[in-house]
Design a protein around this motif. Sequence first.
Motif, PDB file in Angstrom:
ATOM      1  N   UNK A  61       0.832  -1.203   0.000  1.00 29.29           N
ATOM      2  CA  UNK A  61       0.000   0.000   0.000  1.00 29.29           C
ATOM      3  C   UNK A  61       0.863   1.249   0.000  1.00 29.29           C
ATOM      4  N   UNK A  62       1.893   1.263   0.844  1.00 31.26           N
ATOM      5  CA  UNK A  62       2.794   2.412   0.916  1.00 31.26           C
ATOM      6  C   UNK A  62       3.483   2.650  -0.419  1.00 31.26           C
ATOM      7  N   UNK A  63       4.009   1.571  -1.003  1.00 28.75           N
ATOM      8  CA  UNK A  63       4.715   1.700  -2.284  1.00 28.75           C
ATOM      9  C   UNK A  63       3.796   2.244  -3.372  1.00 28.75           C
ATOM     10  N   UNK A  64       2.553   1.770  -3.387  1.00 28.35           N
ATOM     11  CA  UNK A  64       1.615   2.215  -4.417  1.00 28.35           C
ATOM     12  C   UNK A  64       1.295   3.700  -4.241  1.00 28.35           C
ATOM     13  N   UNK A  65       1.081   4.131  -2.986  1.00 26.91           N
ATOM     14  CA  UNK A  65       0.786   5.540  -2.719  1.00 26.91           C
ATOM     15  C   UNK A  65       1.966   6.415  -3.106  1.00 26.91           C
ATOM     16  N   UNK A  66       3.175   5.908  -2.857  1.00 25.11           N
ATOM     17  CA  UNK A  66       4.382   6.659  -3.202  1.00 25.11           C
ATOM     18  C   UNK A  66       4.482   6.930  -4.697  1.00 25.11           C
ATOM     19  N   UNK A  67       4.001   6.011  -5.504  1.00 19.89           N
ATOM     20  CA  UNK A  67       4.227   6.074  -6.941  1.00 19.89           C
ATOM     21  C   UNK A  67       2.982   6.431  -7.749  1.00 19.89           C
ATOM     22  N   UNK A  68       1.875   6.736  -7.072  1.00 19.28           N
ATOM     23  CA  UNK A  68       0.641   7.069  -7.783  1.00 19.28           C
ATOM     24  C   UNK A  68      -0.062   8.238  -7.102  1.00 19.28           C
ATOM     25  N   UNK A  69      -0.669   9.120  -7.898  1.00 25.20           N
ATOM     26  CA  UNK A  69      -1.445  10.207  -7.294  1.00 25.20           C
ATOM     27  C   UNK A  69      -2.680   9.648  -6.602  1.00 25.20           C
ATOM     28  N   UNK A  70      -2.994  10.149  -5.426  1.00 23.07           N
ATOM     29  CA  UNK A  70      -4.144   9.659  -4.666  1.00 23.07           C
ATOM     30  C   UNK A  70      -4.654  10.767  -3.748  1.00 23.07           C
ATOM     31  N   UNK A  71      -5.967  10.904  -3.676  1.00 25.67           N
ATOM     32  CA  UNK A  71      -6.578  11.889  -2.781  1.00 25.67           C
ATOM     33  C   UNK A  71      -7.336  11.247  -1.630  1.00 25.67           C
ATOM     34  N   UNK A  72      -7.580   9.927  -1.708  1.00 26.66           N
ATOM     35  CA  UNK A  72      -8.284   9.251  -0.625  1.00 26.66           C
ATOM     36  C   UNK A  72      -8.000   7.758  -0.679  1.00 26.66           C
ATOM     37  N   UNK A  73      -7.872   7.141   0.498  1.00 34.49           N
ATOM     38  CA  UNK A  73      -7.721   5.691   0.600  1.00 34.49           C
ATOM     39  C   UNK A  73      -8.946   5.134   1.302  1.00 34.49           C
ATOM     40  N   UNK A  74      -9.546   4.097   0.737  1.00 35.56           N
ATOM     41  CA  UNK A  74     -10.732   3.471   1.330  1.00 35.56           C
ATOM     42  C   UNK A  74     -10.431   2.013   1.643  1.00 35.56           C
ATOM     43  N   UNK A  75     -10.800   1.579   2.838  1.00 37.80           N
ATOM     44  CA  UNK A  75     -10.622   0.187   3.232  1.00 37.80           C
ATOM     45  C   UNK A  75     -11.905  -0.307   3.889  1.00 37.80           C
ATOM     46  N   UNK A  76     -12.061  -1.607   3.942  1.00 38.58           N
ATOM     47  CA  UNK A  76     -13.189  -2.221   4.645  1.00 38.58           C
ATOM     48  C   UNK A  76     -12.639  -2.861   5.910  1.00 38.58           C
ATOM     49  N   UNK A  77     -13.188  -2.455   7.051  1.00 35.69           N
ATOM     50  CA  UNK A  77     -12.765  -3.037   8.325  1.00 35.69           C
ATOM     51  C   UNK A  77     -13.452  -4.394   8.475  1.00 35.69           C
ATOM     52  N   UNK A  78     -12.728  -5.424   8.104  1.00 43.15           N
ATOM     53  CA  UNK A  78     -13.322  -6.758   8.073  1.00 43.15           C
ATOM     54  C   UNK A  78     -13.377  -7.386   9.456  1.00 43.15           C
ATOM     55  N   UNK A  79     -12.311  -7.234  10.213  1.00 45.15           N
ATOM     56  CA  UNK A  79     -12.271  -7.773  11.565  1.00 45.15           C
ATOM     57  C   UNK A  79     -11.197  -7.044  12.345  1.00 45.15           C
ATOM     58  N   UNK A  80     -11.184  -7.265  13.630  1.00 43.72           N
ATOM     59  CA  UNK A  80     -10.273  -6.539  14.512  1.00 43.72           C
ATOM     60  C   UNK A  80      -8.821  -6.845  14.201  1.00 43.72           C
ATOM     61  N   UNK A  81      -8.512  -8.112  13.921  1.00 43.88           N
ATOM     62  CA  UNK A  81      -7.125  -8.493  13.683  1.00 43.88           C
ATOM     63  C   UNK A  81      -6.581  -7.825  12.422  1.00 43.88           C
ATOM     64  N   UNK A  82      -7.422  -7.732  11.369  1.00 42.36           N
ATOM     65  CA  UNK A  82      -6.983  -7.082  10.140  1.00 42.36           C
ATOM     66  C   UNK A  82      -6.669  -5.622  10.395  1.00 42.36           C
ATOM     67  N   UNK A  83      -7.568  -4.954  11.124  1.00 43.04           N
ATOM     68  CA  UNK A  83      -7.400  -3.529  11.380  1.00 43.04           C
ATOM     69  C   UNK A  83      -6.170  -3.270  12.239  1.00 43.04           C
ATOM     70  N   UNK A  84      -5.968  -4.086  13.291  1.00 41.87           N
ATOM     71  CA  UNK A  84      -4.814  -3.910  14.152  1.00 41.87           C
ATOM     72  C   UNK A  84      -3.526  -4.196  13.390  1.00 41.87           C
ATOM     73  N   UNK A  85      -3.583  -5.141  12.458  1.00 44.10           N
ATOM     74  CA  UNK A  85      -2.399  -5.458  11.658  1.00 44.10           C
ATOM     75  C   UNK A  85      -2.049  -4.303  10.731  1.00 44.10           C
ATOM     76  N   UNK A  86      -3.076  -3.702  10.122  1.00 41.51           N
ATOM     77  CA  UNK A  86      -2.850  -2.606   9.197  1.00 41.51           C
ATOM     78  C   UNK A  86      -2.215  -1.413   9.905  1.00 41.51           C
ATOM     79  N   UNK A  87      -2.629  -1.181  11.165  1.00 37.17           N
ATOM     80  CA  UNK A  87      -2.089  -0.051  11.915  1.00 37.17           C
ATOM     81  C   UNK A  87      -1.261  -0.517  13.109  1.00 37.17           C
TER      82      UNK A  87
END
Length: 277
Positions: A230-256
Amino acid sequence: MKKILFPTDYSETANNAFKYALQLADLRDAELYVLHVYDPPVISGPISPSLVDNVIKKNEFQKLEQLHANSPVLKTMRTELNLEHVEVLFKVKEGLLIPELLKAIEEQQIDFVVMGTDGQNESLQKKILGTNTLNTITKVKVPVLSVPKEAHFTGLQNIIFTTLFAEEEQKTLDNLVEVAKKRNATIKCIHIQQKGCQSCEQIYNQWKERYKDAPVEFHIFSNENVERSLIDFIDNNPVEMVAIVQRNKSFFENLFSKSTAQHLAKHLKVPLFVYKA
């Protein structure tokens, strides 16, 4: 009509997020509820009830003065963005932020929450979202748009959407497509291919067919590190917003997680829209 809740302390960070709240309200033809929550004063010692009542009333009056003093700033923003037609309602509540947010969401049937984020003085794990926004995202049942202090409103042309190609994500993507069409924006779907996935290609082709006439691009990566990709893609592409789906607690805690928060805090300077699965 949809309803958007915007909690504010009238700080610079919150005022910056108000621009995004207005735009979202305009895009979704929604009412915008501006909520200011303040803590009741803490009084200790042998004080008479009448004096306590006077102190509380004085505190409420001071907070209301703050509200009225800052409201013209928000009105000026509406004028500058040509969004005076967006219906904005102001509410002041005494109490704690999260309980009042939950109450407002239920009572007003809120569809989205927009919050300004300033994690400058937060711990590393909460640096991106800040304590209040992180607590809001994990406790409310509606989507939350987190707007970092560093974000500068420049319109909406490119939206990143992380996906597992799960069926329950299609409703979220459909909502994003609706917004993208109104703003002539492009949605860039990022999928991290799981090792040993036998049906990935088939599901991918189904999604391509479903969104063939929509402003959607698909980007498939084999890297198992979701955060790094995700970081690499944002670094190399123009973006004004990132959208994610909070599927479960473990996924969210892993992402952050603590190990990746510093990198994301450095790179992710755009609003983050967290939807609920």
